[in-house]
Design an enzyme around this catalytic site. Structure first.
Site, short mmCIF file in Angstrom:
data_model
loop_
_atom_site.label_atom_id
_atom_site.label_comp_id
_atom_site.label_asym_id
_atom_site.label_seq_id
_atom_site.Cartn_x
_atom_site.Cartn_y
_atom_site.Cartn_z
N THR A 155 0.83 -1.20 0.00
CA THR A 155 0.00 0.00 0.00
C THR A 155 0.87 1.25 0.00
OG1 THR A 155 -1.70 1.20 1.22
CG2 THR A 155 -0.20 -0.10 2.54
N SER A 190 -1.61 3.17 10.70
CA SER A 190 -2.63 2.34 11.35
C SER A 190 -1.99 0.97 11.53
CB SER A 190 -3.89 2.20 10.48
OG SER A 190 -3.65 1.34 9.38
N TYR A 192 -3.16 -1.69 10.48
CA TYR A 192 -3.24 -2.33 9.16
C TYR A 192 -2.08 -1.91 8.27
CZ TYR A 192 -3.99 -2.22 4.21
OH TYR A 192 -3.75 -2.28 2.87
N HIS A 193 -1.90 -0.58 8.11
CA HIS A 193 -0.84 -0.13 7.20
C HIS A 193 0.52 -0.65 7.68
CE1 HIS A 193 -3.96 2.86 5.86
NE2 HIS A 193 -3.37 2.68 4.70
N LYS A 196 1.53 -4.07 6.50
CA LYS A 196 2.09 -4.10 5.13
C LYS A 196 3.59 -3.79 5.15
CE LYS A 196 -1.68 -4.48 2.53
NZ LYS A 196 -1.95 -5.64 1.68
P1 NAD Z 1 -11.17 -7.36 0.38
O1 NAD Z 1 -11.37 -7.37 1.84
O2 NAD Z 1 -12.32 -7.05 -0.50
O3 NAD Z 1 -10.57 -8.78 -0.08
C1 NAD Z 1 -9.59 -9.48 0.64
C2 NAD Z 1 -9.88 -10.97 0.48
O4 NAD Z 1 -8.89 -11.73 1.16
C3 NAD Z 1 -11.23 -11.37 1.09
O5 NAD Z 1 -12.00 -12.10 0.16
C4 NAD Z 1 -10.85 -12.21 2.30
O6 NAD Z 1 -11.80 -13.22 2.58
C5 NAD Z 1 -9.49 -12.77 1.88
N1 NAD Z 1 -8.61 -13.12 3.02
C6 NAD Z 1 -8.25 -12.35 4.07
N2 NAD Z 1 -7.46 -13.03 4.91
C7 NAD Z 1 -7.30 -14.28 4.38
C8 NAD Z 1 -6.61 -15.45 4.80
N3 NAD Z 1 -5.93 -15.48 5.94
N4 NAD Z 1 -6.67 -16.56 4.02
C9 NAD Z 1 -7.38 -16.54 2.87
N5 NAD Z 1 -8.06 -15.46 2.42
C10 NAD Z 1 -8.02 -14.34 3.17
O7 NAD Z 1 -9.95 -6.37 0.08
P2 NAD Z 1 -9.53 -5.63 -1.30
O8 NAD Z 1 -10.06 -4.26 -1.27
O9 NAD Z 1 -9.82 -6.50 -2.45
O10 NAD Z 1 -7.95 -5.55 -1.09
C11 NAD Z 1 -7.13 -6.59 -1.59
C12 NAD Z 1 -5.67 -6.26 -1.31
O11 NAD Z 1 -5.32 -5.05 -1.93
C13 NAD Z 1 -5.38 -6.09 0.18
O12 NAD Z 1 -4.13 -6.68 0.46
C14 NAD Z 1 -5.31 -4.61 0.35
O13 NAD Z 1 -4.45 -4.28 1.40
C15 NAD Z 1 -4.77 -4.15 -0.98
N6 NAD Z 1 -5.20 -2.77 -1.30
C16 NAD Z 1 -6.54 -2.46 -1.42
C17 NAD Z 1 -6.91 -1.15 -1.73
C18 NAD Z 1 -8.35 -0.72 -1.86
O14 NAD Z 1 -8.59 0.48 -2.02
N7 NAD Z 1 -9.33 -1.62 -1.81
C19 NAD Z 1 -5.91 -0.18 -1.91
C20 NAD Z 1 -4.57 -0.54 -1.78
C21 NAD Z 1 -4.23 -1.84 -1.47
N1 USQ Z 2 -11.40 9.91 4.40
C1 USQ Z 2 -12.27 10.96 4.59
N2 USQ Z 2 -13.60 10.67 4.60
C2 USQ Z 2 -14.09 9.42 4.43
C3 USQ Z 2 -13.20 8.37 4.22
C4 USQ Z 2 -11.86 8.65 4.23
O1 USQ Z 2 -11.87 12.11 4.73
O2 USQ Z 2 -15.32 9.25 4.47
C5 USQ Z 2 -9.95 10.18 4.36
C6 USQ Z 2 -9.14 9.39 5.38
O3 USQ Z 2 -9.05 10.06 6.60
C7 USQ Z 2 -7.80 9.26 4.67
C8 USQ Z 2 -8.17 9.21 3.18
O4 USQ Z 2 -9.49 9.74 3.09
O5 USQ Z 2 -7.02 10.39 4.87
C9 USQ Z 2 -8.16 7.81 2.60
O6 USQ Z 2 -8.97 6.97 3.41
P1 USQ Z 2 -9.61 5.62 2.83
O7 USQ Z 2 -10.50 5.04 3.88
O8 USQ Z 2 -10.19 5.86 1.48
O9 USQ Z 2 -8.31 4.73 2.59
P2 USQ Z 2 -7.31 4.03 3.60
O10 USQ Z 2 -7.83 3.92 4.98
O11 USQ Z 2 -5.97 4.65 3.42
O12 USQ Z 2 -7.28 2.54 3.05
C10 USQ Z 2 -7.60 2.19 1.70
C11 USQ Z 2 -7.76 0.68 1.67
C12 USQ Z 2 -6.45 0.02 2.08
C13 USQ Z 2 -5.33 0.55 1.20
C14 USQ Z 2 -5.25 2.07 1.21
C15 USQ Z 2 -4.30 2.62 0.17
O13 USQ Z 2 -8.81 0.28 2.55
O14 USQ Z 2 -6.58 -1.39 1.93
O15 USQ Z 2 -4.12 0.01 1.63
O16 USQ Z 2 -6.54 2.59 0.85
S1 USQ Z 2 -3.42 4.02 0.74
O17 USQ Z 2 -4.37 5.00 1.27
O18 USQ Z 2 -2.68 4.55 -0.36
O19 USQ Z 2 -2.54 3.55 1.81
#
Ligand code: NAD
Ligand code: USQ
Length: 404
Positions: A155, A190, A192-193, A196
């Site tokens: 991320t 966070s 979560y972050h 990664k």
């Molecule tokens: P999502 O929650 O929709 O999908 C994740 C999937 O992984 C789910 O289907 C879940 O069941 C599966 N999973 C989780 N833990 C598991 C485990 N231990 N074993 C097997 N399966 C498991 O998430 P997404 O939005 O599709 O994100 C996918 C990836 O991309 C993540 O790693 C996320 O960090 C990254 N990412 C997402 C975004 C975004 O904006 N959605 C942005 C940047 C990075």
């Molecule tokens: N934000 C608002 N209002 C909202 C939602 C979010 O102001 O209603 C702000 C947040 O405070 C943050 C930014 O928008 O500053 C992005 O928040 P987000 O919830 O869209 O994204 P984030 O929490 O960073 O996480 C999402 C995905 C995560 C991925 C990440 C990419 O859930 O899996 O890793 O985007 S990145 O942001 O580049 O790290």
């Protein structure tokens, strides 16, 4: 398609870990459509989180079994399914031995920053699930598929918001007269972050120690929902999260505009991030697979196409809403997170473009269609799920239960 990478033969079999999720499902179908043999590995835990927290996707999504059956009936293409937890090494080993992937795309993590900040148990779950899951994938590659290329979703949030330009993974520094190229500093905000960041370190180490080939895709925030494949049939629909835990900024704003909820800009709204269309997520992953890393190489690509502040997004959605006759208001919500609300942000993102990425930039027409999409499903919106409910500062060791 010619492979310009370094592998002796074109990768054919791709394991998509997390293939039932938002990015994973779109990618699995895209790769299957492009002629790759695809296997989905997923424990469906994301569907469980939704049940536990009382959330639901804006779009109805059918079971993974129905999804895969529908894909087969429409295209004749088979997607294998391995339902299980990658933290269970026996399960993962069997999946690797049976499928023998040339590439493993790893989306299978707990990916919500707010989820990881609900309470101690969710913080621990997130780091355990993500870090141990990725370690298991690295061990499975070493034991059973040494040539397998790991394409790992990282991320952009690993870098935080430093007051200098963000490079792609590495920065060259001169210190006391000596120069080295080092991993770019990580300042995640966070649990979560941070998971990664830990993953990236483990992957980089195993590339060096064992000769694993890996690409870390530091993806920005994804928006959009339709891809060529998921639009083929309603049973192939992708999920679309809009709630305060799993919904991401632009997708949330489109749903808020559709139901007449004020746009929830947190704090001052100057928070700037990299964003990309889900159609580019699938393209980027395909490019990474088709151009694999060399054995022992740890590559990092910044995977986003444009930068926006939250205020920029609110303005764009307000203007697009006006064209559709929606009166879109914005409301500043006290920021539930601890993050800079006004800051410098300039992140490089050229490596995927060099490999051939043709970005779908955020256009008026895409925003119109996303808004129309949200309007189409607005009766499914539970407005009680829109406001943020997780506070970075208030989280504690006490388990937080969901009240009705
Ligand atoms: P999502 O929650 O929709 O999908 C994740 C999937 O992984 C789910 O289907 C879940 O069941 C599966 N999973 C989780 N833990 C598991 C485990 N231990 N074993 C097997 N399966 C498991 O998430 P997404 O939005 O599709 O994100 C996918 C990836 O991309 C993540 O790693 C996320 O960090 C990254 N990412 C997402 C975004 C975004 O904006 N959605 C942005 C940047 C990075
Ligand atoms: N934000 C608002 N209002 C909202 C939602 C979010 O102001 O209603 C702000 C947040 O405070 C943050 C930014 O928008 O500053 C992005 O928040 P987000 O919830 O869209 O994204 P984030 O929490 O960073 O996480 C999402 C995905 C995560 C991925 C990440 C990419 O859930 O899996 O890793 O985007 S990145 O942001 O580049 O790290």
């Amino acid at each position: 398609q010619e492979v310009s990478g370094h592998s002796s033969s074109k990768p054919k079999k791709v394991m998509v870990i997390g293939g039932d999720g938002y990015c994973g499902w779109a990618t699995a179908l895209h790769l299957s459509n492009k002629g790759y043999e695809v296997a989905i590995v997923d424990n469906l835990v994301r569907r469980l989180f939704d049940h536990q927290l009382g959330l639901d996707s804006l779009t109805p999504i059918t079971s993974i079994q129905n999804r895969v059956r529908r894909w087969k009936s429409l295209t004749g293409k088979t997607i294998q399914l391995f339902i299980g937890d990658i933290c269970d090494f026996d399960f993962l080993s069997e999946a690797f031995k049976s499928f023998e992937p040339d590439a493993a795309v790893h989306f299978g993590e707990q990916r919500s920053a707010p989820y990881s900040m609900i309470d101690r148990s969710r913080a621990v779950y997130t780091q355990h699930n993500n870090v141990i899951g990725t370690l298991n994938v690295l061990f499975a590659i070493k034991e059973y598929s040494e040539e397998c290329h790991l394409v790992k979703l990282g991320t952009m949030g690993e870098y935080g918001t430093p007051n200098i330009d963000i490079e792609e993974g590495f920065i060259t520094i001169t210190h006391n007269g000596r120069t080295d190229t080092l991993p770019y500093p990580k300042q995640a905000s966070s649990f979560y972050h941070l998971s990664k960041v830990h993953d990236s370190h483990n992957i980089a180490f195993t590339c060096k120690a064992w000769g694993i080939r890996a690409t870390d895709l530091n993806q920005g925030v994804v928006y959009g929902v339709r891809t060529d494949e998921t639009a083929m049939h309603e049973e192939l629909s992708n999920r679309f999260d809009y709630d305060g835990v799993f919904g991401t900024a632009l997708n949330r704003f489109c749903v808020q505009a559709a139901v007449g909820h004020p746009l929830t800009v947190y704090g001052k709204g100057g928070q700037t991030r990299g964003y990309l269309d889900i159609r580019d997520t699938v393209q980027c992953v395909e490019l990474a697979i088709a151009n694999p890393a060399k054995p022992g190489e740890f590559r990092v690509f910044n995977q986003f196409t444009e930068q926006f502040s939250v205020n920029d997004l609110a303005k764009l959605v307000t203007a697009a809403g006006a064209k559709l006759g929606l009166d879109v208001q914005t409301k500043s919500v006290p920021n539930p997170r601890v993050e800079a609300e006004e800051h410098y942000y300039n992140a490089k993102h050229t490596k995927l473009i060099e490999l051939g990425l043709e970005p779908h930039l955020l256009s008026d027409s895409l925003l119109d269609s996303l808004l129309n999409f949200a309007v189409q499903y607005k009766d499914r919106v539970d407005t009680a799920q829109i406001m943020p409910s997780v506070s970075w500062k208030k989280m504690g060791a006490k388990p937080r239960t969901v009240s009705v």
